[in-house]
Design a protein around this motif. Structure first.
Motif, PDB file in Angstrom:
ATOM      1  N   VAL A   1       0.857  -1.194   0.000  1.00 45.30           N
ATOM      2  CA  VAL A   1       0.000   0.000   0.000  1.00 45.30           C
ATOM      3  C   VAL A   1       0.887   1.236   0.000  1.00 45.30           C
ATOM      4  O   VAL A   1       1.825   1.346   0.805  1.00 45.30           O
ATOM      5  CB  VAL A   1      -0.927   0.013   1.233  1.00 45.30           C
ATOM      6  CG1 VAL A   1      -1.721   1.310   1.302  1.00 45.30           C
ATOM      7  CG2 VAL A   1      -1.866  -1.186   1.185  1.00 45.30           C
ATOM      8  N   GLU A   2       0.597   2.154  -0.913  1.00 43.81           N
ATOM      9  CA  GLU A   2       1.352   3.403  -0.998  1.00 43.81           C
ATOM     10  C   GLU A   2       0.423   4.586  -0.784  1.00 43.81           C
ATOM     11  O   GLU A   2      -0.720   4.581  -1.250  1.00 43.81           O
ATOM     12  CB  GLU A   2       2.043   3.516  -2.365  1.00 43.81           C
ATOM     13  CG  GLU A   2       3.082   2.445  -2.615  1.00 43.81           C
ATOM     14  CD  GLU A   2       3.791   2.639  -3.945  1.00 43.81           C
ATOM     15  OE1 GLU A   2       3.405   3.585  -4.670  1.00 43.81           O
ATOM     16  OE2 GLU A   2       4.714   1.856  -4.245  1.00 43.81           O
ATOM     17  N   MET A   3       0.932   5.574  -0.056  1.00 45.34           N
ATOM     18  CA  MET A   3       0.154   6.795   0.190  1.00 45.34           C
ATOM     19  C   MET A   3       0.466   7.804  -0.908  1.00 45.34           C
ATOM     20  O   MET A   3       1.630   8.041  -1.246  1.00 45.34           O
ATOM     21  CB  MET A   3       0.496   7.378   1.562  1.00 45.34           C
ATOM     22  CG  MET A   3       0.387   6.368   2.702  1.00 45.34           C
ATOM     23  SD  MET A   3      -1.284   5.715   2.906  1.00 45.34           S
ATOM     24  CE  MET A   3      -2.072   7.095   3.741  1.00 45.34           C
ATOM     25  N   GLU A   4      -0.588   8.406  -1.494  1.00 41.73           N
ATOM     26  CA  GLU A   4      -0.430   9.387  -2.558  1.00 41.73           C
ATOM     27  C   GLU A   4      -1.300  10.610  -2.268  1.00 41.73           C
ATOM     28  O   GLU A   4      -2.253  10.540  -1.493  1.00 41.73           O
ATOM     29  CB  GLU A   4      -0.823   8.781  -3.910  1.00 41.73           C
ATOM     30  CG  GLU A   4       0.017   7.593  -4.323  1.00 41.73           C
ATOM     31  CD  GLU A   4      -0.412   7.034  -5.669  1.00 41.73           C
ATOM     32  OE1 GLU A   4      -1.386   7.577  -6.253  1.00 41.73           O
ATOM     33  OE2 GLU A   4       0.218   6.072  -6.148  1.00 41.73           O
ATOM     34  N   THR A   5      -0.940  11.705  -2.901  1.00 40.24           N
ATOM     35  CA  THR A   5      -1.733  12.929  -2.761  1.00 40.24           C
ATOM     36  C   THR A   5      -2.358  13.280  -4.108  1.00 40.24           C
ATOM     37  O   THR A   5      -1.650  13.464  -5.107  1.00 40.24           O
ATOM     38  CB  THR A   5      -0.874  14.109  -2.277  1.00 40.24           C
ATOM     39  OG1 THR A   5      -0.285  13.773  -1.019  1.00 40.24           O
ATOM     40  CG2 THR A   5      -1.725  15.368  -2.112  1.00 40.24           C
ATOM     41  N   ILE A   6      -3.691  13.335  -4.130  1.00 40.11           N
ATOM     42  CA  ILE A   6      -4.442  13.668  -5.337  1.00 40.11           C
ATOM     43  C   ILE A   6      -5.349  14.857  -5.028  1.00 40.11           C
ATOM     44  O   ILE A   6      -6.204  14.780  -4.141  1.00 40.11           O
ATOM     45  CB  ILE A   6      -5.273  12.467  -5.828  1.00 40.11           C
ATOM     46  CG1 ILE A   6      -4.361  11.258  -6.109  1.00 40.11           C
ATOM     47  CG2 ILE A   6      -6.077  12.828  -7.071  1.00 40.11           C
ATOM     48  CD1 ILE A   6      -5.110  10.015  -6.515  1.00 40.11           C
ATOM     49  N   ASP A   7      -5.131  15.976  -5.751  1.00 39.09           N
ATOM     50  CA  ASP A   7      -5.913  17.198  -5.511  1.00 39.09           C
ATOM     51  C   ASP A   7      -5.858  17.602  -4.032  1.00 39.09           C
ATOM     52  O   ASP A   7      -6.883  17.897  -3.400  1.00 39.09           O
ATOM     53  CB  ASP A   7      -7.361  17.008  -5.954  1.00 39.09           C
ATOM     54  CG  ASP A   7      -7.483  16.770  -7.447  1.00 39.09           C
ATOM     55  OD1 ASP A   7      -6.623  17.267  -8.192  1.00 39.09           O
ATOM     56  OD2 ASP A   7      -8.428  16.079  -7.861  1.00 39.09           O
ATOM     57  N   ASN A   8      -4.645  17.577  -3.477  1.00 40.64           N
ATOM     58  CA  ASN A   8      -4.395  17.967  -2.080  1.00 40.64           C
ATOM     59  C   ASN A   8      -5.083  17.053  -1.065  1.00 40.64           C
ATOM     60  O   ASN A   8      -5.220  17.412   0.111  1.00 40.64           O
ATOM     61  CB  ASN A   8      -4.843  19.420  -1.831  1.00 40.64           C
ATOM     62  CG  ASN A   8      -4.027  20.413  -2.646  1.00 40.64           C
ATOM     63  OD1 ASN A   8      -2.811  20.257  -2.816  1.00 40.64           O
ATOM     64  ND2 ASN A   8      -4.698  21.449  -3.171  1.00 40.64           N
ATOM     65  N   VAL A   9      -5.506  15.881  -1.504  1.00 40.68           N
ATOM     66  CA  VAL A   9      -6.130  14.906  -0.611  1.00 40.68           C
ATOM     67  C   VAL A   9      -5.267  13.642  -0.591  1.00 40.68           C
ATOM     68  O   VAL A   9      -4.882  13.119  -1.636  1.00 40.68           O
ATOM     69  CB  VAL A   9      -7.561  14.554  -1.067  1.00 40.68           C
ATOM     70  CG1 VAL A   9      -8.159  13.474  -0.168  1.00 40.68           C
ATOM     71  CG2 VAL A   9      -8.432  15.797  -1.074  1.00 40.68           C
ATOM     72  N   THR A  10      -4.976  13.146   0.622  1.00 38.75           N
ATOM     73  CA  THR A  10      -4.163  11.943   0.763  1.00 38.75           C
ATOM     74  C   THR A  10      -5.034  10.692   0.600  1.00 38.75           C
ATOM     75  O   THR A  10      -6.094  10.582   1.228  1.00 38.75           O
ATOM     76  CB  THR A  10      -3.470  11.904   2.133  1.00 38.75           C
ATOM     77  OG1 THR A  10      -2.641  13.072   2.283  1.00 38.75           O
ATOM     78  CG2 THR A  10      -2.600  10.657   2.272  1.00 38.75           C
ATOM     79  N   VAL A  11      -4.574   9.778  -0.236  1.00 42.18           N
ATOM     80  CA  VAL A  11      -5.282   8.519  -0.457  1.00 42.18           C
ATOM     81  C   VAL A  11      -4.280   7.371  -0.339  1.00 42.18           C
ATOM     82  O   VAL A  11      -3.064   7.558  -0.407  1.00 42.18           O
ATOM     83  CB  VAL A  11      -5.959   8.477  -1.850  1.00 42.18           C
ATOM     84  CG1 VAL A  11      -6.989   9.591  -1.972  1.00 42.18           C
ATOM     85  CG2 VAL A  11      -4.917   8.557  -2.959  1.00 42.18           C
ATOM     86  N   ALA A  12      -4.812   6.167  -0.150  1.00 44.19           N
ATOM     87  CA  ALA A  12      -3.989   4.956  -0.147  1.00 44.19           C
ATOM     88  C   ALA A  12      -4.276   4.197  -1.438  1.00 44.19           C
ATOM     89  O   ALA A  12      -5.423   4.121  -1.889  1.00 44.19           O
ATOM     90  CB  ALA A  12      -4.313   4.093   1.061  1.00 44.19           C
ATOM     91  N   ARG A  13      -3.232   3.615  -2.025  1.00 43.04           N
ATOM     92  CA  ARG A  13      -3.413   2.949  -3.319  1.00 43.04           C
ATOM     93  C   ARG A  13      -2.631   1.638  -3.352  1.00 43.04           C
ATOM     94  O   ARG A  13      -1.540   1.525  -2.793  1.00 43.04           O
ATOM     95  CB  ARG A  13      -2.934   3.861  -4.448  1.00 43.04           C
ATOM     96  CG  ARG A  13      -3.181   3.334  -5.853  1.00 43.04           C
ATOM     97  CD  ARG A  13      -2.891   4.431  -6.867  1.00 43.04           C
ATOM     98  NE  ARG A  13      -3.113   3.987  -8.240  1.00 43.04           N
ATOM     99  CZ  ARG A  13      -2.176   3.517  -9.053  1.00 43.04           C
ATOM    100  NH1 ARG A  13      -0.926   3.445  -8.617  1.00 43.04           N
ATOM    101  NH2 ARG A  13      -2.465   3.142 -10.284  1.00 43.04           N
ATOM    102  N   CYS A  14      -3.210   0.634  -4.011  1.00 40.61           N
ATOM    103  CA  CYS A  14      -2.522  -0.634  -4.208  1.00 40.61           C
ATOM    104  C   CYS A  14      -2.745  -1.098  -5.648  1.00 40.61           C
ATOM    105  O   CYS A  14      -3.756  -0.759  -6.274  1.00 40.61           O
ATOM    106  CB  CYS A  14      -3.005  -1.702  -3.223  1.00 40.61           C
ATOM    107  SG  CYS A  14      -4.720  -2.205  -3.452  1.00 40.61           S
ATOM    108  N   VAL A  15      -1.792  -1.856  -6.168  1.00 40.51           N
ATOM    109  CA  VAL A  15      -1.846  -2.347  -7.544  1.00 40.51           C
ATOM    110  C   VAL A  15      -1.591  -3.853  -7.522  1.00 40.51           C
ATOM    111  O   VAL A  15      -0.621  -4.322  -6.913  1.00 40.51           O
ATOM    112  CB  VAL A  15      -0.800  -1.650  -8.432  1.00 40.51           C
ATOM    113  CG1 VAL A  15      -0.824  -2.228  -9.844  1.00 40.51           C
ATOM    114  CG2 VAL A  15      -1.034  -0.145  -8.466  1.00 40.51           C
ATOM    115  N   SER A  16      -2.444  -4.622  -8.192  1.00 36.49           N
ATOM    116  CA  SER A  16      -2.295  -6.077  -8.178  1.00 36.49           C
ATOM    117  C   SER A  16      -1.135  -6.519  -9.060  1.00 36.49           C
ATOM    118  O   SER A  16      -0.884  -5.939 -10.122  1.00 36.49           O
ATOM    119  CB  SER A  16      -3.589  -6.750  -8.655  1.00 36.49           C
ATOM    120  OG  SER A  16      -3.775  -6.572 -10.052  1.00 36.49           O
TER     121      SER A  16
END
Length: 261
Positions: free
Chosen positions: A164-179
């Motif tokens: 799981v990686e934390m990213e910032t999209i439009d000044n909002v922090t989200v968590a993302r994973c890729v299979s």
């Protein structure tokens, strides 16, 4: 006549189980876990190999044996045992690859780096792995300098947990994973450190699609907190039948029900 046969077999089984408490442990093999529709690497190295001219080696597969306990003596007696010869996956002899006797299920799907064979590396690479490929794989080699054998257990990874990686999209922090694996009908679950399911705050997108209808996906979780720990779990709803050889064994103590014999 059949009744007499059952009586004799029952008494024989009872006597055997009564005096034999020692159980031979099942052999343990190194397990190779591979995402469904991914590529498998089955390592095999032998130090006695010196060149390829007088070398012969092969890869074979055999079904995984699964034992189930039954309490019905007659069901145990009537089961049939079907011995299956190991299937040839890959063969190399007389200084070249030989695909003449190769099992058709592996045509065009296996590869050994022949440039590494003279150094003793006989690693097998298998593409597009699915449930029918689950098996015990044996690598055997023989040369004037020695012989050897390695056995590995290939299994499909039931549930993937990508990083799981934390990213910032439009000044909002989200968590993302890729299979890393491929899925026919993927389901993504998100959990926090308390193992609570928070998947309702996530979305999933398809990154790639194969001709067989399997997908590689990405999932994004919103409403995350910087101090929290998140887990992303991906599995496939649609599963194929597993390849197994099933043997039934009588449950310990079940013979007491047939004491009248």
């Amino acid at each position: 006549m059949m009744a007499l046969f059952c009586v004799l077999l029952t008494l024989t089984l009872f006597s055997y189980l009564a005096v034999c408490d020692y159980v031979i442990p099942k052999p343990q093999y190194e397990e190779i876990l591979v995402p469904r529709f991914g590529n498998a690497t089955l390592p095999c190295q032998f130090s006695f190999i010196e060149g390829t001219y007088d070398l012969g080696f092969s890869w074979h597969r055999e079904d995984i044996i699964e034992e189930i306990e039954v309490e019905d003596l007659y069901a145990y007696i009537q089961q049939t045992y079907e011995y299956k010869e190991p299937q040839l996956v890959y063969s190399f002899h007389k200084d070249k690859e030989d695909f003449e006797e190769q099992d058709y299920n592996y045509h065009g799907r296996v590869r050994v780096d022949t440039s590494e064979v003279s150094e003793g590396d006989l690693t097998l690479h298998l593409t597009n792995v699915d449930y029918p490929d689950e098996a015990l794989y044996t690598c055997k080699a023989i040369s004037p300098h020695g012989k050897g054998e390695t056995k590995l257990k290939l299994m499909i990874q039931e549930e993937e947990e990508p990083p799981v990686e934390m990213e910032t999209i439009d000044n909002v922090t989200v968590a993302r994973c890729v299979s890393a694996g491929w899925y026919k009908v993927p389901i993504v679950r998100w959990l926090n450190r308390r193992e609570e399911d928070i998947s309702e705050n996530s979305t999933m997108v398809v990154l790639e699609e194969m001709q067989n209808g399997s997908h590689r996906v990405s999932s994004t979780l919103t409403g995350v907190k910087s101090h929290e720990i998140y887990r992303c779990l991906i599995r496939d709803v649609k599963k194929a039948r597993r390849a197994r050889t099933v043997y039934r064994k009588l449950k310990k103590g079940a013979l007491r029900e047939y004491g009248e014999f």
